[in-house]
Scaffold this motif. Structure first.
Motif, PDB file in Angstrom:
ATOM      1  N   THR A   7      56.729 -36.176 -34.343  1.00  0.00           N
ATOM      2  CA  THR A   7      55.576 -36.236 -35.456  1.00  0.00           C
ATOM      3  C   THR A   7      56.617 -36.939 -36.589  1.00  0.00           C
ATOM      4  OG1 THR A   7      56.866 -33.945 -36.327  1.00  0.00           O
ATOM      5  CG2 THR A   7      54.715 -33.952 -35.204  1.00  0.00           C
ATOM      6  N   GLN A   8      55.836 -37.612 -37.467  1.00  0.00           N
ATOM      7  CA  GLN A   8      56.260 -38.451 -38.534  1.00  0.00           C
ATOM      8  C   GLN A   8      56.922 -37.258 -39.623  1.00  0.00           C
ATOM      9  OE1 GLN A   8      56.658 -41.614 -38.393  1.00  0.00           O
ATOM     10  NE2 GLN A   8      54.940 -42.172 -36.863  1.00  0.00           N
ATOM     11  N   ASP A   9      56.136 -36.197 -39.940  1.00  0.00           N
ATOM     12  CA  ASP A   9      56.540 -35.231 -40.937  1.00  0.00           C
ATOM     13  C   ASP A   9      56.080 -33.844 -40.374  1.00  0.00           C
ATOM     14  OD1 ASP A   9      53.861 -34.258 -41.814  1.00  0.00           O
ATOM     15  OD2 ASP A   9      53.913 -36.443 -42.715  1.00  0.00           O
ATOM     16  N   ASN A  10      56.407 -32.938 -41.116  1.00  0.00           N
ATOM     17  CA  ASN A  10      56.220 -31.490 -40.782  1.00  0.00           C
ATOM     18  C   ASN A  10      55.089 -31.043 -41.190  1.00  0.00           C
ATOM     19  OD1 ASN A  10      57.448 -29.750 -39.128  1.00  0.00           O
ATOM     20  ND2 ASN A  10      58.892 -29.048 -40.372  1.00  0.00           N
ATOM     21  N   SER A  11      53.947 -31.657 -41.635  1.00  0.00           N
ATOM     22  CA  SER A  11      52.512 -31.082 -41.977  1.00  0.00           C
ATOM     23  C   SER A  11      51.611 -30.667 -40.671  1.00  0.00           C
ATOM     24  CB  SER A  11      51.890 -32.120 -42.856  1.00  0.00           C
ATOM     25  OG  SER A  11      51.393 -33.252 -42.017  1.00  0.00           O
ATOM     26  N   GLU A  12      50.841 -29.645 -41.018  1.00  0.00           N
ATOM     27  CA  GLU A  12      49.868 -29.220 -39.842  1.00  0.00           C
ATOM     28  C   GLU A  12      48.909 -30.293 -39.435  1.00  0.00           C
ATOM     29  OE1 GLU A  12      48.444 -27.114 -37.008  1.00  0.00           O
ATOM     30  OE2 GLU A  12      50.273 -26.406 -38.386  1.00  0.00           O
ATOM     31  N   GLU A  13      48.624 -31.396 -40.373  1.00  0.00           N
ATOM     32  CA  GLU A  13      47.806 -32.600 -39.902  1.00  0.00           C
ATOM     33  C   GLU A  13      48.486 -33.296 -39.092  1.00  0.00           C
ATOM     34  OE1 GLU A  13      48.154 -32.685 -43.822  1.00  0.00           O
ATOM     35  OE2 GLU A  13      47.349 -30.821 -43.406  1.00  0.00           O
ATOM     36  N   GLU A  14      49.850 -33.558 -39.145  1.00  0.00           N
ATOM     37  CA  GLU A  14      50.572 -34.516 -38.470  1.00  0.00           C
ATOM     38  C   GLU A  14      50.848 -33.972 -37.097  1.00  0.00           C
ATOM     39  OE1 GLU A  14      51.409 -37.288 -38.170  1.00  0.00           O
ATOM     40  OE2 GLU A  14      53.022 -37.467 -37.200  1.00  0.00           O
ATOM     41  N   ARG A  15      50.886 -32.407 -37.152  1.00  0.00           N
ATOM     42  CA  ARG A  15      51.234 -31.757 -35.831  1.00  0.00           C
ATOM     43  C   ARG A  15      49.813 -31.795 -34.994  1.00  0.00           C
ATOM     44  NH1 ARG A  15      55.599 -28.191 -36.317  1.00  0.00           N
ATOM     45  NH2 ARG A  15      55.125 -26.788 -34.900  1.00  0.00           N
ATOM     46  N   GLU A  16      48.749 -31.752 -35.762  1.00  0.00           N
ATOM     47  CA  GLU A  16      47.469 -31.854 -34.855  1.00  0.00           C
ATOM     48  C   GLU A  16      47.219 -33.193 -34.415  1.00  0.00           C
ATOM     49  OE1 GLU A  16      45.253 -30.203 -33.074  1.00  0.00           O
ATOM     50  OE2 GLU A  16      46.276 -28.775 -33.846  1.00  0.00           O
ATOM     51  N   ARG A  17      47.548 -34.178 -35.380  1.00  0.00           N
ATOM     52  CA  ARG A  17      47.312 -35.518 -34.730  1.00  0.00           C
ATOM     53  C   ARG A  17      48.222 -35.860 -33.511  1.00  0.00           C
ATOM     54  NH1 ARG A  17      50.029 -40.447 -34.334  1.00  0.00           N
ATOM     55  NH2 ARG A  17      51.925 -39.649 -35.318  1.00  0.00           N
ATOM     56  N   VAL A  18      49.698 -35.367 -33.509  1.00  0.00           N
ATOM     57  CA  VAL A  18      50.222 -35.657 -32.188  1.00  0.00           C
ATOM     58  C   VAL A  18      49.807 -34.921 -31.162  1.00  0.00           C
ATOM     59  CG1 VAL A  18      52.573 -35.295 -31.397  1.00  0.00           C
ATOM     60  CG2 VAL A  18      52.443 -36.258 -33.576  1.00  0.00           C
ATOM     61  N   MET A  19      49.162 -33.774 -31.245  1.00  0.00           N
ATOM     62  CA  MET A  19      48.776 -32.709 -30.099  1.00  0.00           C
ATOM     63  C   MET A  19      47.449 -33.596 -29.657  1.00  0.00           C
ATOM     64  SD  MET A  19      50.773 -30.611 -29.434  1.00  0.00           S
ATOM     65  CE  MET A  19      49.840 -30.022 -27.930  1.00  0.00           C
ATOM     66  N   ASP A  20      46.779 -34.246 -30.579  1.00  0.00           N
ATOM     67  CA  ASP A  20      45.487 -34.953 -30.115  1.00  0.00           C
ATOM     68  C   ASP A  20      45.852 -36.056 -29.141  1.00  0.00           C
ATOM     69  OD1 ASP A  20      43.546 -33.390 -31.184  1.00  0.00           O
ATOM     70  OD2 ASP A  20      43.355 -34.716 -33.048  1.00  0.00           O
ATOM     71  N   MET A  21      46.806 -36.828 -29.696  1.00  0.00           N
ATOM     72  CA  MET A  21      47.256 -37.878 -29.040  1.00  0.00           C
ATOM     73  C   MET A  21      47.909 -37.609 -27.469  1.00  0.00           C
ATOM     74  SD  MET A  21      50.504 -40.602 -30.096  1.00  0.00           S
ATOM     75  CE  MET A  21      51.924 -39.378 -29.619  1.00  0.00           C
ATOM     76  N   PHE A  22      48.478 -36.302 -27.546  1.00  0.00           N
ATOM     77  CA  PHE A  22      49.069 -35.764 -26.290  1.00  0.00           C
ATOM     78  C   PHE A  22      47.782 -35.563 -25.391  1.00  0.00           C
ATOM     79  CE2 PHE A  22      53.578 -33.852 -27.131  1.00  0.00           C
ATOM     80  CZ  PHE A  22      53.936 -35.404 -27.689  1.00  0.00           C
TER      81      PHE A  22
END
Ligand code: GTP
Length: 471
Positions: free
Chosen positions: A423-438
């Motif tokens: 992730t680029q930062d620790n925000s919930e949106e960013e975590r969700e973006r990464v999980m979507d990519m995964f």
């Protein structure tokens, strides 16, 4: 006529295998480490090894009938060959080793990170690096392309589970696809990490799944080398030798030589052309029936001893599961199979007999012709072995291997373990973006597992027709 191939080697694994690959090709074409050439011999007992830089036979010259220029460029004024290869790494040690062992490598074809500290076994770091340096990477590739008369294909040598070979490698696949798309073939020699009993890096399943998505989408043919299987082959082939150097610095030496021998042999009929299979196109179209079924397993048999003189034994040994570069077993189904027999002369009856036997033994999927083509490859006049060979097959062992990777991936992803590395930062949106990519990558891999699974059935082609009708 096939045109040139440009090789791209990325990361520690890609460059270490790449070094052995160029050593193998240079040996086969009598090219010295500095790019100068030996006289082309008629005497086939000549022995030569560029890395050891030794030669020990008298030669008489004759006109070349090999085609090193497909893989090496040569400035005619200097009469020196240099690999058509681009070396990429984010830390300098392996590339320095490559250039010191093989000064023929063009220093202008090297891309090294200025920071020099690697991609920390993290696909995302490698991918972002590749994105940031896209322009530099493209200009390296374009410059190499300008030296070709008629480029046919690109090939990537890389490890799929680290940061650089996986992440920068994925970016390279995307870039090549964007720029050259369907016009050029793109094949990969992809090395999969150990997953039995060793403590490789914990996030390897993430890196592997993210890389696999790009291989599935952009490569035309991927040769799978699984380090577990390679290790077993090495133990079998060298069981009686005590002289293998297994210290950490050289841990992969023998494995890499085997991978390099196989990867080089694949292009034998291009570099020593005969009547058939003298292009990658013709080889892949024989092996790969649909775009998703493109993960190829190879085998290498015992070399030396009586095996080297007997095509019958060699072909049967190549079918032995113990010599496959990806674990296969009695339940494995085959979609296609091709054997290379490389030598000066062959006993056609031996080859015919071996193929008949193989046809009876091999568990083909029901919808394919049970034919097993044989490439009768010409031996390099610089090589010692009287007879050598490889087998390439397209088979369902991929199901087991990829399923294992997906299971390991799920164990991590279900807990969102270690995702802060991505992730680029620790925000919930960013975590969700990464999980979507995964999740997206996981789905793509699962679809190919399903495809390999479904292709075992008689109705596979009919199902395909229905899928097309539904579109
Ligand atoms: P970073 O080190 O993160 O910058 O990426 P990288 O691509 O350089 O990583 P590396 O090539 O080390 O890839 C990781 C995996 O590849 C390792 O866990 C090993 O399983 C495997 N590997 C590394 N070096 C070699 C090699 O020389 N030969 C083989 N067969 N496998 C290797």
């Amino acid at each position: 006529m096939p045109g040139e191939t440009i090789t791209i080697q990325a990361g520690q694994c890609g460059n270490q295998v790449g070094l052995q690959y160029w050593n193998q090709l240079a040996t086969e074409h009598g090219i010295n480490p500095d790019g100068t050439t030996l006289a082309y011999p008629e005497d086939t007992s000549l022995r030569f090894s560029p890395l050891a830089n030794t030669t020990n036979a008298q030669t008489t010259t004759k006109d070349r009938d090999d085609k090193p220029e497909l893989f090496f460029s040569c400035e005619s004024s200097r009469e020196r060959y240099t690999p058509r290869s681009i070396l990429i790494d984010l830390e300098p040690s392996v590339i320095n080793k490559c250039t010191s062992k093989m000064p023929m490598i063009n220093p202008r074809n090297i891309h090294l990170s200025e920071q020099g500290n690697g991609a920390a076994n993290n696909w995302q770091q490698g991918y972002i690096y590749g994105t940031n340096y896209e322009t530099e990477l493209i200009s390296l590739i374009d410059r190499e392309l300008d030296k070709c008369d008629n480029l046919s294909s690109f090939q990537l040598i890389h490890g799929v589970a680290g940061g650089t070979g996986a992440g920068v490698g994925s970016k390279i696949l995307e870039l090549l696809n964007d720029r050259y798309g369907t016009k050029k073939l793109l094949n990969t020699f992809s090395i999969f990490p150990y997953n039995e009993g060793t403590s490789d890096v914990v996030v390897q399943p993430y890196n592997t799944v993210l890389t696999l998505k790009r291989l599935i989408e952009f490569s035309d043919a991927t040769f799978v080398f699984h380090n577990d299987a390679m290790n077993s082959i090495e133990n079998l082939l060298y069981a009686k030798k005590n002289d293998i150097d297994r210290t950490a610095a050289n841990a992969f030496n023998e494995t890499n030589k085997l991978i390099a021998f196989i990867a080089a042999s694949v292009s034998n009929p291009l570099r020593f052309p005969g009547y058939m299979y003298s292009s990658y196109d013709s080889i892949y179209s024989t092996l790969i029936p649909t775009p998703d079924l493109k993960f190829l397993t190879t085998s290498i048999g015992p070399r030396g001893g009586h095996h080297s003189n007997n095509a019958y034994d060699m072909i049967l040994e190549l079918s032995n599961d113990r010599y496959k570069t990806n674990r296969a077993g009695p339940k494995t189904n085959y979609i296609s199979m091709m054997n290379y027999v490389i030598g000066d002369s062959f006993n056609q009856q031996e080859i015919k007999k071996a193929i008949l036997k193989l046809q009876k033994r091999t568990n083909f999927v029901p919808w394919v012709p049970r034919s097993i083509p044989v490439v009768r490859g010409k031996k390099s006049p610089f090589s010692e072995a009287k007879l050598s060979g490889i087998q390439i097959s397209n088979n369902t062992s991929i199901v087991e291997m990829f399923s294992k990777i997906l299971n390991q991936y799920d164990m991590l992803a279900n807990r969102r373990a270690y995702i802060t590395g991505y992730t680029q930062d620790n925000s919930e949106e960013e975590r969700e973006r990464v999980m979507d990519m995964f999740r997206d990558s996981r789905e793509v891999v699962a679809r190919v597992v399903d495809e390999y699974d479904r292709c075992k059935s008689k109705e596979y082609l009919e199902d395909e027709m229905m899928d097309i009708d539904e579109l």
